[in-house]
Design a protein around this motif. Structure first.
Motif, PDB file in Angstrom:
ATOM      1  N   GLY A 238       0.835  -1.196   0.000  1.00  0.00           N
ATOM      2  CA  GLY A 238       0.000   0.000   0.000  1.00  0.00           C
ATOM      3  C   GLY A 238       0.870   1.246   0.000  1.00  0.00           C
ATOM      4  N   PRO A 239       0.656   2.143   0.948  1.00  0.00           N
ATOM      5  CA  PRO A 239       1.445   3.383   0.975  1.00  0.00           C
ATOM      6  C   PRO A 239       2.861   3.189   1.517  1.00  0.00           C
ATOM      7  CG  PRO A 239      -0.057   3.347   2.829  1.00  0.00           C
ATOM      8  CD  PRO A 239      -0.366   2.118   2.010  1.00  0.00           C
ATOM      9  N   PHE A 240       3.163   1.981   2.012  1.00  0.00           N
ATOM     10  CA  PHE A 240       4.448   1.755   2.672  1.00  0.00           C
ATOM     11  C   PHE A 240       5.360   0.895   1.797  1.00  0.00           C
ATOM     12  CE2 PHE A 240       1.446   1.992   6.403  1.00  0.00           C
ATOM     13  CZ  PHE A 240       1.741   3.323   6.688  1.00  0.00           C
ATOM     14  N   GLN A 241       6.648   1.249   1.836  1.00  0.00           N
ATOM     15  CA  GLN A 241       7.654   0.489   1.095  1.00  0.00           C
ATOM     16  C   GLN A 241       8.734   0.017   2.068  1.00  0.00           C
ATOM     17  OE1 GLN A 241       8.702   3.566  -1.844  1.00  0.00           O
ATOM     18  NE2 GLN A 241       7.695   2.313  -3.394  1.00  0.00           N
ATOM     19  N   TYR A 242       9.180  -1.216   1.865  1.00  0.00           N
ATOM     20  CA  TYR A 242      10.116  -1.831   2.803  1.00  0.00           C
ATOM     21  C   TYR A 242      11.397  -2.255   2.097  1.00  0.00           C
ATOM     22  CZ  TYR A 242       6.277  -1.714   6.064  1.00  0.00           C
ATOM     23  OH  TYR A 242       5.262  -1.275   6.876  1.00  0.00           O
ATOM     24  N   GLN A 243      12.480  -1.624   2.524  1.00  0.00           N
ATOM     25  CA  GLN A 243      13.806  -1.962   2.009  1.00  0.00           C
ATOM     26  C   GLN A 243      14.521  -2.935   2.944  1.00  0.00           C
ATOM     27  OE1 GLN A 243      15.930   1.552   0.936  1.00  0.00           O
ATOM     28  NE2 GLN A 243      17.797   0.490   0.313  1.00  0.00           N
ATOM     29  N   TYR A 244      14.064  -2.950   4.221  1.00  0.00           N
ATOM     30  CA  TYR A 244      14.745  -3.755   5.236  1.00  0.00           C
ATOM     31  C   TYR A 244      13.741  -4.607   6.007  1.00  0.00           C
ATOM     32  CZ  TYR A 244      18.167  -0.107   4.269  1.00  0.00           C
ATOM     33  OH  TYR A 244      19.020   0.765   3.641  1.00  0.00           O
ATOM     34  N   LEU A 245      14.127  -5.845   6.276  1.00  0.00           N
ATOM     35  CA  LEU A 245      13.249  -6.797   6.950  1.00  0.00           C
ATOM     36  C   LEU A 245      12.911  -6.351   8.374  1.00  0.00           C
ATOM     37  CD1 LEU A 245      11.794  -9.507   7.140  1.00  0.00           C
ATOM     38  CD2 LEU A 245      13.999 -10.594   7.639  1.00  0.00           C
ATOM     39  N   PHE A 246      13.852  -5.747   9.066  1.00  0.00           N
ATOM     40  CA  PHE A 246      13.582  -5.285  10.427  1.00  0.00           C
ATOM     41  C   PHE A 246      12.327  -4.416  10.464  1.00  0.00           C
ATOM     42  CE2 PHE A 246      14.000  -1.997  13.690  1.00  0.00           C
ATOM     43  CZ  PHE A 246      14.257  -2.733  14.837  1.00  0.00           C
ATOM     44  N   ASP A 247      12.231  -3.469   9.546  1.00  0.00           N
ATOM     45  CA  ASP A 247      11.055  -2.588   9.494  1.00  0.00           C
ATOM     46  C   ASP A 247       9.782  -3.380   9.239  1.00  0.00           C
ATOM     47  OD1 ASP A 247      12.687  -0.428   9.870  1.00  0.00           O
ATOM     48  OD2 ASP A 247      12.671   0.214   7.776  1.00  0.00           O
ATOM     49  N   ALA A 248       9.861  -4.329   8.321  1.00  0.00           N
ATOM     50  CA  ALA A 248       8.680  -5.127   7.983  1.00  0.00           C
ATOM     51  C   ALA A 248       8.213  -5.942   9.188  1.00  0.00           C
ATOM     52  CB  ALA A 248       8.991  -6.038   6.802  1.00  0.00           C
ATOM     53  N   MET A 249       9.152  -6.467   9.966  1.00  0.00           N
ATOM     54  CA  MET A 249       8.786  -7.264  11.138  1.00  0.00           C
ATOM     55  C   MET A 249       8.141  -6.392  12.219  1.00  0.00           C
ATOM     56  SD  MET A 249      12.132  -9.799  11.306  1.00  0.00           S
ATOM     57  CE  MET A 249      11.508 -10.896  12.579  1.00  0.00           C
ATOM     58  N   VAL A 250       8.748  -5.246  12.488  1.00  0.00           N
ATOM     59  CA  VAL A 250       8.177  -4.351  13.506  1.00  0.00           C
ATOM     60  C   VAL A 250       6.782  -3.889  13.088  1.00  0.00           C
ATOM     61  CG1 VAL A 250       8.436  -2.119  14.666  1.00  0.00           C
ATOM     62  CG2 VAL A 250      10.433  -3.605  14.366  1.00  0.00           C
ATOM     63  N   ASP A 251       6.628  -3.527  11.814  1.00  0.00           N
ATOM     64  CA  ASP A 251       5.320  -3.031  11.363  1.00  0.00           C
ATOM     65  C   ASP A 251       4.278  -4.146  11.292  1.00  0.00           C
ATOM     66  OD1 ASP A 251       6.171  -0.466  11.324  1.00  0.00           O
ATOM     67  OD2 ASP A 251       6.155  -0.215   9.141  1.00  0.00           O
ATOM     68  N   ALA A 252       4.701  -5.377  10.999  1.00  0.00           N
ATOM     69  CA  ALA A 252       3.759  -6.504  11.041  1.00  0.00           C
ATOM     70  C   ALA A 252       3.249  -6.693  12.468  1.00  0.00           C
ATOM     71  CB  ALA A 252       4.429  -7.781  10.542  1.00  0.00           C
ATOM     72  N   PHE A 253       4.133  -6.491  13.450  1.00  0.00           N
ATOM     73  CA  PHE A 253       3.701  -6.602  14.850  1.00  0.00           C
ATOM     74  C   PHE A 253       2.741  -5.469  15.191  1.00  0.00           C
ATOM     75  CE2 PHE A 253       3.711  -7.612  19.263  1.00  0.00           C
ATOM     76  CZ  PHE A 253       4.218  -8.896  19.371  1.00  0.00           C
ATOM     77  N   TYR A 254       3.028  -4.268  14.704  1.00  0.00           N
ATOM     78  CA  TYR A 254       2.089  -3.150  14.927  1.00  0.00           C
ATOM     79  C   TYR A 254       0.729  -3.450  14.300  1.00  0.00           C
ATOM     80  CZ  TYR A 254       5.081   0.386  17.103  1.00  0.00           C
ATOM     81  OH  TYR A 254       5.859   1.103  17.991  1.00  0.00           O
ATOM     82  N   SER A 255       0.746  -4.028  13.106  1.00  0.00           N
ATOM     83  CA  SER A 255      -0.525  -4.364  12.443  1.00  0.00           C
ATOM     84  C   SER A 255      -1.291  -5.402  13.246  1.00  0.00           C
ATOM     85  CB  SER A 255      -0.263  -4.883  11.024  1.00  0.00           C
ATOM     86  OG  SER A 255       0.296  -3.866  10.214  1.00  0.00           O
ATOM     87  N   ALA A 256      -0.595  -6.375  13.793  1.00  0.00           N
ATOM     88  CA  ALA A 256      -1.248  -7.381  14.631  1.00  0.00           C
ATOM     89  C   ALA A 256      -1.849  -6.737  15.876  1.00  0.00           C
ATOM     90  CB  ALA A 256      -0.245  -8.475  15.016  1.00  0.00           C
ATOM     91  N   LEU A 257      -1.122  -5.798  16.479  1.00  0.00           N
ATOM     92  CA  LEU A 257      -1.645  -5.084  17.644  1.00  0.00           C
ATOM     93  C   LEU A 257      -2.910  -4.307  17.293  1.00  0.00           C
ATOM     94  CD1 LEU A 257       1.682  -3.713  19.226  1.00  0.00           C
ATOM     95  CD2 LEU A 257       0.140  -5.396  20.268  1.00  0.00           C
ATOM     96  N   GLU A 258      -2.900  -3.672  16.143  1.00  0.00           N
ATOM     97  CA  GLU A 258      -4.069  -2.892  15.716  1.00  0.00           C
ATOM     98  C   GLU A 258      -5.307  -3.767  15.586  1.00  0.00           C
ATOM     99  OE1 GLU A 258      -2.655  -1.177  12.112  1.00  0.00           O
ATOM    100  OE2 GLU A 258      -1.361   0.299  13.142  1.00  0.00           O
ATOM    101  N   LYS A 259      -5.121  -5.005  15.160  1.00  0.00           N
ATOM    102  CA  LYS A 259      -6.264  -5.907  14.946  1.00  0.00           C
ATOM    103  C   LYS A 259      -6.866  -6.405  16.264  1.00  0.00           C
ATOM    104  CE  LYS A 259      -4.835  -7.440  10.344  1.00  0.00           C
ATOM    105  NZ  LYS A 259      -3.786  -6.412  10.166  1.00  0.00           N
ATOM    106  N   VAL A 260      -6.156  -6.185  17.385  1.00  0.00           N
ATOM    107  CA  VAL A 260      -6.708  -6.573  18.690  1.00  0.00           C
ATOM    108  C   VAL A 260      -6.862  -5.334  19.580  1.00  0.00           C
ATOM    109  CG1 VAL A 260      -5.901  -8.965  18.585  1.00  0.00           C
ATOM    110  CG2 VAL A 260      -4.399  -7.197  19.551  1.00  0.00           C
TER     111      VAL A 260
END
Length: 346
Positions: A238-260
């Motif tokens: 979507g609006p976000f672009q990921y060059q590094y896996l660290f960012d993708a992992m942290v943001d995936a955790f944020y997305s999981a938090l948002e869903k709960v």
């Protein structure tokens, strides 16, 4: 022209005022850098004495430390140093004991926190990577509540935050990061924890390891994506672009938090690092590259959450009593206190 002129003295005063205002803005309004600490694991029988280790933290200007248990020698050595401390409550046998009664938690805080009034405690991390299948999992949240009550009862609630350290294994869906979602059993385990952290405005602690993602799936997770060396964008989300896996992992955790309903929480990265030998893609150069770039990168945050990320590098020393082989080699320093490679943690 005369209408806008000023006397020499008035101009000097105005100039001095502007200079002072500029200094104020430079000092107080500049962006704050990420707060980087180092984990001090002790699973080795060849490590330096605790006072020497704390002296090494000070010598290297490492301003934050994570301890996995209330080691009395280490806490004594930390007294008066101003190093900020994340103090761990071990899973066994402490979680069950602390969940059993408020009196037990009060005594734990008395013995390990109040006793050390000149130690700069910042967090109490109740449990580390507790899994839903662990026999002590059901004690996690009650233990957190009791420790929190003990901290508040001791008059330390405004200074010390009570949280827990979980890990990326709690995530069932991580790709793309916006689809991040907890495993259902972890959601059940962490749901009361998340509500507790929200109510008390405390961050959740998360151990984030791009190394393991690459090690377990090197074909789909390129080394340069995991090492912060990818030359270009790897994932568009979507609006976000990921060059590094660290960012993708942290943001995936944020997305999981948002869903709960935990989207208001901040993440503190309570462990991250790269081993220097013993396994897939392990070398001194890769360890140096990852840790150096991590320290630099956490100043800017992730695409979803820009801004500095408080982060703890794992670990201070190699720990030769751990298994398998690659688990022995995460240290920034050899047990001799010799630096493995130059790294500036500030």
């Amino acid at each position: 022209m005369a209408k806008y002129s000023c006397s020499v003295n008035r101009c000097r005063i105005m100039h001095s005022t502007l200079v002072l205002l500029g200094l104020f803005m430079a000092i107080f309004l500049k962006p704050t850098g990420a707060q980087v600490g180092v984990c001090y694991g002790m699973m080795a029988n060849n490590l330096p004495p605790k006072p020497e280790v704390i002296a090494l933290f000070q010598q290297k200007n490492i301003r934050r430390i994570r301890l996995y248990d209330p080691n009395q020698e280490a806490l004594q050595a930390l007294g008066g140093t101003n190093i900020k401390v994340m103090l761990g409550v071990p899973n066994e046998p402490d979680l069950q004991n602390l969940a059993a009664s408020q009196a037990n938690a009060d005594q734990w805080v008395q013995n390990n926190v109040r006793k050390y009034s000149n130690v700069n405690f910042q967090y109490i991390a109740v449990g580390n990577e507790v899994k839903p299948t662990d026999p002590y999992a059901r004690f996690l949240f009650p233990a957190m509540k009791n420790i929190h009550n003990a901290i508040v009862g001791a008059g330390l609630g405004d200074r010390i935050k009570v949280s827990t350290a979980t890990f990326f294994g709690a995530i069932e869906v991580s790709y793309p990061p916006s689809h991040g979602k907890f495993h259902s059993d972890y959601q059940k385990l962490l749901s009361p924890v998340i509500n507790f952290l929200k109510a008390n405005q405390v961050p959740i602690l998360v151990n984030i390891y791009p190394y393991f993602s690459h090690m377990e799936n090197p074909e789909q997770v390129p080394l340069n994506y995991a090492l912060f060396t990818s030359p270009s964008i790897v994932v568009n989300d979507g609006p976000f672009q990921y060059q590094y896996l660290f960012d993708a992992m942290v943001d995936a955790f944020y997305s999981a938090l948002e869903k709960v309903d935990g989207g208001s929480l901040n993440i503190v990265v309570s462990e991250s690092g790269w081993p220097s030998q013993g396994g897939t893609a392990t070398s001194l150069e890769n360890a140096r590259t990852y840790n150096t770039k991590l320290v630099q990168h956490v100043n800017q945050g992730t695409p979803k959450r820009p801004g500095p990320i408080e982060t703890y590098l794992f670990a201070m020393f190699d720990e030769r009593n751990k298994e398998p082989e690659y688990e022995k080699h995460w240290g920034l320093f050899f047990p001799s206190k010799q630096e493995k490679y130059p790294i500036n943690l500030n």
